[in-house]
Scaffold this motif. Sequence first.
Motif, PDB file in Angstrom:
ATOM      1  N   HIS A 351       0.825  -1.214   0.000  1.00 55.14           N
ATOM      2  CA  HIS A 351       0.000   0.000   0.000  1.00 55.14           C
ATOM      3  C   HIS A 351       0.862   1.268   0.000  1.00 55.14           C
ATOM      4  CE1 HIS A 351      -4.127  -1.572   0.512  1.00 55.14           C
ATOM      5  NE2 HIS A 351      -3.548  -2.599   1.098  1.00 55.14           N
ATOM      6  N   ARG A 352       2.121   1.130  -0.399  1.00 57.12           N
ATOM      7  CA  ARG A 352       3.062   2.244  -0.495  1.00 57.12           C
ATOM      8  C   ARG A 352       3.318   2.907   0.862  1.00 57.12           C
ATOM      9  NH1 ARG A 352       3.987   3.214  -5.787  1.00 57.12           N
ATOM     10  NH2 ARG A 352       2.433   2.469  -7.295  1.00 57.12           N
ATOM     11  N   HIS A 353       3.326   2.089   1.898  1.00 55.46           N
ATOM     12  CA  HIS A 353       3.721   2.545   3.225  1.00 55.46           C
ATOM     13  C   HIS A 353       5.011   1.837   3.630  1.00 55.46           C
ATOM     14  CE1 HIS A 353      -0.290   4.282   3.456  1.00 55.46           C
ATOM     15  NE2 HIS A 353       0.067   4.882   4.578  1.00 55.46           N
ATOM     16  N   GLN A 354       5.628   2.345   4.677  1.00 57.44           N
ATOM     17  CA  GLN A 354       6.875   1.759   5.162  1.00 57.44           C
ATOM     18  C   GLN A 354       6.603   0.843   6.349  1.00 57.44           C
ATOM     19  OE1 GLN A 354       8.486   5.858   5.475  1.00 57.44           O
ATOM     20  NE2 GLN A 354      10.370   5.003   4.611  1.00 57.44           N
ATOM     21  N   ALA A 355       7.566  -0.038   6.609  1.00 55.55           N
ATOM     22  CA  ALA A 355       7.470  -0.961   7.738  1.00 55.55           C
ATOM     23  C   ALA A 355       8.781  -0.955   8.503  1.00 55.55           C
ATOM     24  CB  ALA A 355       7.152  -2.376   7.245  1.00 55.55           C
ATOM     25  N   VAL A 356       8.682  -1.149   9.813  1.00 55.67           N
ATOM     26  CA  VAL A 356       9.854  -1.195  10.685  1.00 55.67           C
ATOM     27  C   VAL A 356       9.837  -2.506  11.448  1.00 55.67           C
ATOM     28  CG1 VAL A 356      10.791  -0.262  12.833  1.00 55.67           C
ATOM     29  CG2 VAL A 356      10.246   1.275  10.964  1.00 55.67           C
ATOM     30  N   LEU A 357      10.998  -3.132  11.541  1.00 56.25           N
ATOM     31  CA  LEU A 357      11.178  -4.334  12.361  1.00 56.25           C
ATOM     32  C   LEU A 357      12.288  -4.056  13.362  1.00 56.25           C
ATOM     33  CD1 LEU A 357      10.889  -7.305  13.165  1.00 56.25           C
ATOM     34  CD2 LEU A 357      12.320  -7.912  11.203  1.00 56.25           C
ATOM     35  N   MET A 358      11.949  -4.060  14.652  1.00 53.89           N
ATOM     36  CA  MET A 358      12.939  -3.776  15.687  1.00 53.89           C
ATOM     37  C   MET A 358      13.261  -5.044  16.456  1.00 53.89           C
ATOM     38  SD  MET A 358      13.125  -0.719  18.503  1.00 53.89           S
ATOM     39  CE  MET A 358      12.030  -1.340  19.768  1.00 53.89           C
ATOM     40  N   ALA A 404      13.394   9.774   3.298  1.00 53.93           N
ATOM     41  CA  ALA A 404      13.004  10.165   1.942  1.00 53.93           C
ATOM     42  C   ALA A 404      12.042   9.166   1.315  1.00 53.93           C
ATOM     43  CB  ALA A 404      14.247  10.302   1.069  1.00 53.93           C
ATOM     44  N   GLY A 405      11.754   8.087   2.014  1.00 52.39           N
ATOM     45  CA  GLY A 405      10.850   7.086   1.485  1.00 52.39           C
ATOM     46  C   GLY A 405      11.509   6.122   0.528  1.00 52.39           C
ATOM     47  N   LEU A 421      14.546   9.884  14.286  1.00 54.06           N
ATOM     48  CA  LEU A 421      14.130   9.297  13.012  1.00 54.06           C
ATOM     49  C   LEU A 421      12.623   9.449  12.824  1.00 54.06           C
ATOM     50  CD1 LEU A 421      14.750   7.500  10.507  1.00 54.06           C
ATOM     51  CD2 LEU A 421      14.291   5.525  11.979  1.00 54.06           C
ATOM     52  N   ARG A 422      12.196   9.967  11.662  1.00 51.57           N
ATOM     53  CA  ARG A 422      10.779  10.134  11.346  1.00 51.57           C
ATOM     54  C   ARG A 422      10.507   9.574   9.957  1.00 51.57           C
ATOM     55  NH1 ARG A 422      10.293  10.266  15.797  1.00 51.57           N
ATOM     56  NH2 ARG A 422       9.512  11.876  17.215  1.00 51.57           N
ATOM     57  N   LEU A 423       9.709   8.523   9.907  1.00 46.55           N
ATOM     58  CA  LEU A 423       9.379   7.922   8.623  1.00 46.55           C
ATOM     59  C   LEU A 423       8.100   8.557   8.097  1.00 46.55           C
ATOM     60  CD1 LEU A 423      10.153   4.186   9.426  1.00 46.55           C
ATOM     61  CD2 LEU A 423      11.668   5.943   8.531  1.00 46.55           C
ATOM     62  N   PRO A 424       8.095   8.986   6.843  1.00 52.60           N
ATOM     63  CA  PRO A 424       6.960   9.775   6.335  1.00 52.60           C
ATOM     64  C   PRO A 424       5.672   8.976   6.195  1.00 52.60           C
ATOM     65  CG  PRO A 424       8.515   9.286   4.572  1.00 52.60           C
ATOM     66  CD  PRO A 424       9.176   8.863   5.851  1.00 52.60           C
ATOM     67  N   ARG A 425       5.778   7.692   5.873  1.00 51.81           N
ATOM     68  CA  ARG A 425       4.568   6.888   5.646  1.00 51.81           C
ATOM     69  C   ARG A 425       4.671   5.560   6.391  1.00 51.81           C
ATOM     70  NH1 ARG A 425       1.080   8.267   1.918  1.00 51.81           N
ATOM     71  NH2 ARG A 425       0.563   6.122   1.329  1.00 51.81           N
ATOM     72  N   LEU A 426       4.917   5.671   7.681  1.00 54.05           N
ATOM     73  CA  LEU A 426       5.068   4.465   8.496  1.00 54.05           C
ATOM     74  C   LEU A 426       3.716   3.772   8.634  1.00 54.05           C
ATOM     75  CD1 LEU A 426       6.865   2.637  10.185  1.00 54.05           C
ATOM     76  CD2 LEU A 426       6.463   4.132  12.148  1.00 54.05           C
ATOM     77  N   GLY A 427       3.638   2.531   8.154  1.00 51.82           N
ATOM     78  CA  GLY A 427       2.376   1.805   8.170  1.00 51.82           C
ATOM     79  C   GLY A 427       2.282   0.766   9.266  1.00 51.82           C
ATOM     80  N   VAL A 428       3.406   0.106   9.582  1.00 54.35           N
ATOM     81  CA  VAL A 428       3.368  -0.950  10.595  1.00 54.35           C
ATOM     82  C   VAL A 428       4.722  -1.031  11.295  1.00 54.35           C
ATOM     83  CG1 VAL A 428       4.045  -2.780   8.963  1.00 54.35           C
ATOM     84  CG2 VAL A 428       2.776  -3.366  11.039  1.00 54.35           C
ATOM     85  N   CYS A 429       4.667  -1.248  12.603  1.00 54.75           N
ATOM     86  CA  CYS A 429       5.852  -1.525  13.410  1.00 54.75           C
ATOM     87  C   CYS A 429       5.765  -2.965  13.898  1.00 54.75           C
ATOM     88  CB  CYS A 429       5.924  -0.601  14.623  1.00 54.75           C
ATOM     89  SG  CYS A 429       6.224   1.115  14.243  1.00 54.75           S
TER      90      CYS A 429
END
Length: 762
Positions: A351-358, A404-405, A421-429
Amino acid sequence: MSDVRPKMTFATDVQFLPGVGPERAERLHRLGLRTARDVLFHFPRGYDRPPPDRSIGSLRDGQPASIVGTITDAELASRTPGRSVFAAIVENETGAVRIVFFNQPYRAEQISFGMRVQVSGTPRLKGLRMELVHPQVKLLGEEESAGEAGIDPVYPLTEGIKQAELRRLTREVTGELAGEVTEVLPEGLRRRAAEALTAAGPGEDSGLGGAEDRAGAGEGSSGIEIPTVDRLPPIDVTLREIHFPGSESGLAAARLRLVFQELFVMQLALAIRRRRLTTELRAPPLAPTAVIHARILNRFPFELTGDQRRAIGEIGRDMSRQFPMNRLLQGDVGSGKTVVALYAMLLAVAHRHQAVLMAPTEILARQHHATLGATLAKSRVRVGLLCGSLTVTERREVVRGAEAGEIDLLVGTQSLLHGGLRLPRLGVCVIDEQHKFGVRQRVSLRGDDTDPHCLVMSATPIPRSIAMTMFGDVDLTTIRELPPGRGEVRTYLAHDGWKERWWSFVRQRLEEGRQAYVVAPRVAGGEAAEDDEENGTKGIVRGAGEPGEDVGAGVSSAEDISSVTRTFDELSRGPLRGYRVALLHGRMSAEEKREVMRGFHSGEVRVLVSTTVIEVGIDVPNATVMTIVGGNRFGLAQLHQLRGRVSRGVHTGHVCVFSDGEGSPQDHERLRVFEQTGDGFALAEADFRLRGPGELLGRRQSGMPSMRIADLVRDEPILAVARELAQEMIDDDPDLEGEGLAELRGQVMRRYEKRLELGDVA
């Protein structure tokens, strides 16, 4: 000057309560008792119960008994200077018995002709009559019977405060203030709760009285049954009965009321938090359309298990909504949680969003990065890594690309939380091994404009009662089904006589081409060594044929068997001499750790001697043997996590645990449970029972105040009812504005308002 004592209130300082004063007040402060309110809510930890009531004619020598009667004769006699004998006759319609006290002349002031008493003790035949020496004596009112007077509260004490003093003080306070306490559970709610609790049927032994109650109830007691009542008692009756019970049924009803109220208030707070997620927070809706779903599944080169498919379905439904998913994914070691997490991340990317895995460690973060990179190698998904060992230039470039995406899926450690850190289109962590992070750390992964969906994973299965409290405002998904082809793991609890045979067995497995772990709990022996950054052994790898003194076939040491550096030296120079052995621990640099793990993954390193830095996520299918030294220093959950490192492939795994010294009986019991139980869920329940909720939860992780009277192990059936009724109440009346609920709402807010802020992220 007036002798009239001011009226007692909840705020009255304990030093001004009857019979206290400044000196006793200081002692009471050590119990946390500073006001009359504190005394009123200082509940007994158990109860003393006298032996069974018997008629005097049925007394038997040596059999404990209680008798209620009237003092018909009393005399204090002195035989020699400094020695005295006080004797009295207790008589009722069944006969008479003599009670005797030696060197207690004050008894003559306490016990006198005409008093009604209850005496409890062990009768002895003296000549032709029964006699009780130093019995317990309770003075009774004219109307009191033995049963009504027989249950004495047992309070937590401190030095300088006697049980009798605290009982007297509590009786004074209860008599004055129990009727002043505001009722927070309306009568209708108390009736409804009683019906639900009766229907839930915790069984004969609800345990409401606790272990001490059962011990005091005599042989064959099975605890206090939940009473069948049409409503829970009102608060004034409850407080009087919990401190000074008039009957067993009254005590059971009072404890049931207090346990339910404590758990119900907590569950209301969690229900409010769950509702807030759906009304105040906004997340991007990321629905798994048929095309997206099929495209993601085609990325996996294997068939998903039924549990994995169910988990994906639940996550897909959550992420379709306009408010944040808040789900805990728990599953045993090797159950395939990472695949489910990858589905959630790819759904966001689709869906053109970003994802983070910590991940909690850089080793695990790099492993995730490598695995994801290989899985997504032929896709357009861009994967980045942010961890502490990156150079300033490397970090700056990763941060720039993420903001920058240009990076779709960012893997990292706690470095993700630092540097703004700020992600512009963070969809899921996705947060791996959630118990490794504090609540505040997890919350800081939230976005600015919208809240991302959140999935936290745990390979440490969580007992049901913990899931309803620590994770009470989180949706829970459990994976129990393991993927096919996993090898069996056999566990052995060893003693010193096994060492030579065990190391011979390890060498046989190495000769077959397998690899091995050896785990110890500390970096170096002794307290001082813990602070030694270098320790002289950083990054050591000893290879085949390296000269060294043969120190024998064991890893024991009179100084410290659990030192990983000592273990490394003894094994590489002794029983595992001739094999390439590497050392790994948390004080090594990131580059050194990465090089050691590269060698172990490739098979160049045959034996890895490590601290618990390998506890989570390390995936080397060829490593099938693990030796744990100092096993008594590990908890059950940690031992099970370690065991999971040798269940990654098709070969049978073997885990052998050696204790460090004698260990306590609790240590031995924990290790015995570990040896006999391979199911992580069963181990979690056993760990909870052995350690209790206080140690297992901890203030840092739970975000919950301690329980005054409820016990999350004993009272799980009551907790389930409290959760159900709380959710129903919030569904019907989200702000608790209904008639008679103002006091209940106030109690929820006083106890939990400050904690609700952090509750939405596990």
